[in-house]
Design an enzyme around this catalytic site. Structure first.
Site, PDB file in Angstrom:
ATOM      1  N   HIS A 312      39.211  75.643  43.536  1.00 43.38           N
ATOM      2  CA  HIS A 312      39.831  75.329  44.530  1.00 43.38           C
ATOM      3  C   HIS A 312      39.840  73.890  44.860  1.00 43.38           C
ATOM      4  CE1 HIS A 312      40.523  74.767  49.180  1.00 43.38           C
ATOM      5  NE2 HIS A 312      40.671  76.076  49.102  1.00 43.38           N
ATOM      6  N   ASP A 370      39.365  84.511  48.062  1.00 46.36           N
ATOM      7  CA  ASP A 370      40.338  85.471  47.583  1.00 46.36           C
ATOM      8  C   ASP A 370      39.698  86.325  46.529  1.00 46.36           C
ATOM      9  OD1 ASP A 370      42.593  82.936  47.876  1.00 46.36           O
ATOM     10  OD2 ASP A 370      43.100  84.928  48.786  1.00 46.36           O
TER      11      ASP A 370
HETATM   12  C1  SDX Z   1      43.812  79.463  48.475  1.00 43.99           C
HETATM   13  O1  SDX Z   1      44.191  74.674  49.742  1.00 43.99           O
HETATM   14  C2  SDX Z   1      43.605  75.557  50.699  1.00 43.99           C
HETATM   15  O2  SDX Z   1      42.896  75.322  51.319  1.00 43.99           O
HETATM   16  C3  SDX Z   1      44.045  77.099  49.921  1.00 43.99           C
HETATM   17  C4  SDX Z   1      43.362  78.159  50.621  1.00 43.99           C
HETATM   18  C5  SDX Z   1      43.570  78.462  51.943  1.00 43.99           C
HETATM   19  O3  SDX Z   1      42.568  78.969  52.786  1.00 43.99           O
HETATM   20  O4  SDX Z   1      44.632  77.984  52.431  1.00 43.99           O
HETATM   21  O5  SDX Z   1      41.735  78.049  50.617  1.00 43.99           O
HETATM   22  C6  SDX Z   1      43.551  79.519  50.126  1.00 43.99           C
HETATM   23  O6  SDX Z   1      44.695  79.332  48.039  1.00 43.99           O
HETATM   24  C7  SDX Z   1      42.560  79.523  47.611  1.00 43.99           C
HETATM   25  C8  SDX Z   1      42.854  79.316  46.320  1.00 43.99           C
HETATM   26  C9  SDX Z   1      43.652  80.709  45.566  1.00 43.99           C
HETATM   27  N1  SDX Z   1      43.949  80.455  44.265  1.00 43.99           N
HETATM   28  C10 SDX Z   1      43.466  80.814  43.112  1.00 43.99           C
HETATM   29  O7  SDX Z   1      42.305  81.703  43.268  1.00 43.99           O
HETATM   30  C11 SDX Z   1      44.425  80.683  41.903  1.00 43.99           C
HETATM   31  C12 SDX Z   1      42.988  80.254  40.816  1.00 43.99           C
HETATM   32  N2  SDX Z   1      42.745  78.947  41.055  1.00 43.99           N
HETATM   33  C13 SDX Z   1      43.491  77.874  40.561  1.00 43.99           C
HETATM   34  O8  SDX Z   1      44.876  78.290  40.205  1.00 43.99           O
HETATM   35  C14 SDX Z   1      43.144  76.487  40.966  1.00 43.99           C
HETATM   36  O9  SDX Z   1      41.727  76.541  41.110  1.00 43.99           O
HETATM   37  C15 SDX Z   1      43.512  76.073  42.473  1.00 43.99           C
HETATM   38  C16 SDX Z   1      45.297  76.392  42.450  1.00 43.99           C
HETATM   39  C17 SDX Z   1      43.211  77.011  43.382  1.00 43.99           C
HETATM   40  C18 SDX Z   1      43.219  74.723  42.383  1.00 43.99           C
HETATM   41  O10 SDX Z   1      44.062  73.923  41.840  1.00 43.99           O
HETATM   42  P1  SDX Z   1      43.560  72.123  41.415  1.00 43.99           P
HETATM   43  O11 SDX Z   1      42.927  71.816  42.728  1.00 43.99           O
HETATM   44  O12 SDX Z   1      45.050  71.690  41.202  1.00 43.99           O
HETATM   45  O13 SDX Z   1      42.835  72.147  40.191  1.00 43.99           O
HETATM   46  P2  SDX Z   1      43.342  72.201  38.741  1.00 43.99           P
HETATM   47  O14 SDX Z   1      44.378  73.408  38.658  1.00 43.99           O
HETATM   48  O15 SDX Z   1      43.746  70.691  38.482  1.00 43.99           O
HETATM   49  O16 SDX Z   1      41.971  72.629  37.904  1.00 43.99           O
HETATM   50  C19 SDX Z   1      41.042  71.640  37.601  1.00 43.99           C
HETATM   51  C20 SDX Z   1      40.639  72.299  36.337  1.00 43.99           C
HETATM   52  C21 SDX Z   1      41.665  72.221  35.352  1.00 43.99           C
HETATM   53  O17 SDX Z   1      41.232  72.157  34.179  1.00 43.99           O
HETATM   54  P3  SDX Z   1      41.546  70.687  33.430  1.00 43.99           P
HETATM   55  O18 SDX Z   1      42.961  70.405  33.506  1.00 43.99           O
HETATM   56  O19 SDX Z   1      40.753  69.495  34.120  1.00 43.99           O
HETATM   57  O20 SDX Z   1      40.926  70.709  32.031  1.00 43.99           O
HETATM   58  O21 SDX Z   1      39.863  73.483  36.244  1.00 43.99           O
HETATM   59  C22 SDX Z   1      40.471  74.342  35.677  1.00 43.99           C
HETATM   60  C23 SDX Z   1      41.916  73.715  35.430  1.00 43.99           C
HETATM   61  O22 SDX Z   1      42.661  74.525  34.158  1.00 43.99           O
HETATM   62  N3  SDX Z   1      40.647  75.463  36.433  1.00 43.99           N
HETATM   63  C24 SDX Z   1      40.275  76.903  36.329  1.00 43.99           C
HETATM   64  C25 SDX Z   1      40.548  77.479  37.497  1.00 43.99           C
HETATM   65  N4  SDX Z   1      40.913  76.879  38.397  1.00 43.99           N
HETATM   66  C26 SDX Z   1      40.936  75.433  37.969  1.00 43.99           C
HETATM   67  N5  SDX Z   1      40.131  77.309  34.943  1.00 43.99           N
HETATM   68  C27 SDX Z   1      40.011  78.730  35.033  1.00 43.99           C
HETATM   69  N6  SDX Z   1      40.350  79.427  36.242  1.00 43.99           N
HETATM   70  C28 SDX Z   1      40.128  78.938  37.363  1.00 43.99           C
HETATM   71  N7  SDX Z   1      40.526  79.862  38.314  1.00 43.99           N
END
Ligand code: SDX
Length: 436
Positions: A312, A370
């Site tokens: 998140h 989720d």
């Molecule tokens: C919702 O914003 C809100 O409040 C949203 C929400 C709401 O109520 O409105 O809470 C609802 O959208 C919840 C989130 C649902 N999405 C997912 O579950 C999809 C999987 N999650 C990821 O796509 C990600 O965690 C996000 C999109 C939720 C957050 O993305 P960020 O904050 O931009 O984080 P990031 O992508 O920069 O990740 C940081 C690191 C990365 O590695 P590095 O580049 O630092 O090496 O963590 C890793 C990412 O690769 N990472 C994951 C991961 N999520 C982040 N690695 C594996 N699996 C994951 N799920």
């Protein structure tokens, strides 16, 4: 002059090659202080650069507070756990819209107003025949929400508080009807009209699952679970879809069009589409034995696969909604007598393994709302394509409350970010004949 209810605190000094500049620092009631950089470009000639807005407050708000490090979520100061356990969704809608829990008279009047707006203009039901039966219900929700501005002209003048209130009530009241119609249309069953003597969530479940040829039996345990799921999804500060609604609203667009924009943004798998993607992922993993393979893929920088329902932008601790969601999941499966759901077995083991894995610990990746919602919604009888529709249904009140707060803010102006341009510098046009 300090904006709104911001507390004037210290100042921040920016040192640039062109000199040093002081900017005001404001504090709110909870959470980080902010540096007011409204005058940065005018004074220094610099823009800030913050793709994804990881460190940027786009507004002042009194609606929802999240502490991502502590795993805290509060609607108007009330912890989400208490609202989910002791309240109901329409009471939460009133709280988000007006800032206080309603007293008995206020609650009764609000429920009556919402109940009396649940029917859709009869002509709008004809829109559905224009969609393919296999259209994704989120595509239908985008279309129908936008189409509401073609029917409800008497509530699109955003400068009129009465029209804003009517539009707000219409959307809160009609989203369940539209969502249920989208589901019925996708399975070729007749639409079921709202029933005014049912509570909001019981009415929604009936519109989804009743059929004209037999009596529909209410299940209060499932209706309460649905109501709690709506509470958990109602608002969440300045997330992507809420920021979309605020930006659309800042141009003066009508509220129905703004909500349609929010629905479109929520659809993405990184945002509200994650509940559908998470269940599909659990199905793809299939068995506990295959979990290590997917954990490895999630950690592989060259593999675009991510654990859906994990991670998140704000929560760097357990999403408090996920805890309530997991509890609700067990309640629903228990009520339905589902004791051997392989997807739940995979989810519980996947969560256990991920929370002990160095990669997830280091990157502070925890289950979000989720992760368990998909299993619960599937058990309630919804197809995966309806999961984000239910998220949009619940989030409509949050979008409206945030839109209302923005419209009522006297400092409100159109949102218009700038950029760091790295394209071609100025160059002369070359006639086609000279381009070889
Ligand atoms: C919702 O914003 C809100 O409040 C949203 C929400 C709401 O109520 O409105 O809470 C609802 O959208 C919840 C989130 C649902 N999405 C997912 O579950 C999809 C999987 N999650 C990821 O796509 C990600 O965690 C996000 C999109 C939720 C957050 O993305 P960020 O904050 O931009 O984080 P990031 O992508 O920069 O990740 C940081 C690191 C990365 O590695 P590095 O580049 O630092 O090496 O963590 C890793 C990412 O690769 N990472 C994951 C991961 N999520 C982040 N690695 C594996 N699996 C994951 N799920």
């Amino acid at each position: 002059m300090v904006d709104g209810d911001l507390k004037d605190k210290d100042k921040a000094t920016l040192k640039t090659p062109g000199g040093e500049y002081d900017f005001p620092v404001y504090g709110g009631s909870e959470g980080p202080d902010v540096i007011d950089i409204k005058s940065l470009y005018r004074e220094t000639g610099y823009f800030t650069y913050d793709p994804g807005y990881t460190s940027t407050a786009s507004c002042e708000s009194k609606i929802t507070f999240i502490d991502g490090d502590k795993g805290v979520l509060e609607y108007r100061g009330y912890p989400i756990e208490e609202l989910a356990e002791q309240g109901n969704f329409l009471e939460t809608c009133y709280l988000l819209l007006y800032g206080e829990l309603p007293n008995n008279a206020e609650y009764a009047s609000f429920v009556d107003s919402i109940t009396r707006h649940t029917m859709l203009h009869e002509q709008m039901s004809r829109f559905f025949t224009g969609f393919r039966r296999d259209a994704h219900p989120m595509a239908i929700m985008c279309g129908m929400a936008g189409a509401m501005s073609a029917f409800y002209h008497d509530s699109t003048d955003i400068t009129d508080p009465k029209q804003r209130m009517i539009a707000s009530y219409r959307m809160i009241a009609k989203m369940p009807t539209i969502a249920a119609m989208a589901y019925k249309y996708s399975i070729g069953q007749p639409f079921i009209y709202p029933q005014n003597d049912l509570d909001y969530s019981s009415n929604f479940l009936k519109m989804c699952f009743a059929i004209p040829c037999e009596e529909y039996v209410q299940n209060p345990v499932l209706a309460q679970a649905m109501d709690r799921i709506f509470i958990l999804h109602a608002d969440h500060e300045q997330n992507a879809s809420t920021s979309t609604v605020r930006l659309a609203g800042s141009s003066g667009a009508n509220p129905f069009a703004c909500i349609a924009a929010g629905i479109a943004c929520l659809w993405g798998p990184a945002h509200g589409g994650a509940n559908e993607a998470a269940l599909n992922m659990l199905g793809e993993i299939g068995t506990v034995e295959r979990i290590p393979e997917y954990i490895a893929r999630a950690k592989d920088k060259n593999d675009p696969f991510r654990l859906m329902g994990f991670g998140h932008r704000v929560y760097k601790n357990y999403d408090p909604r996920a805890r309530v969601m997991q509890k609700t999941c067990h309640e629903v499966l228990g009520e339905l007598g589902i004791s051997d759901d392989p997807l739940l077995d995979v989810a519980l083991e996947l969560e256990k393994i991920a929370l002990e894995d160095e990669y997830f610990i280091k990157k502070r990746l925890y289950p979000n709302i989720d992760f368990y919602s998909g299993i619960t919604l599937k058990a309630l009888g919804f197809p995966t394509t309806m999961f984000t529709v239910l998220f949009a249904l619940a989030r409509t009140v949050g979008w409206i409350a945030q839109w209302k707060e923005m419209i009522e803010d006297p400092r409100q102006r159109i949102g218009r970010p700038r950029q760091l341009y790295t394209g071609e510098p100025k160059r002369a046009y070359v006639a086609m004949k000279d381009r070889g």
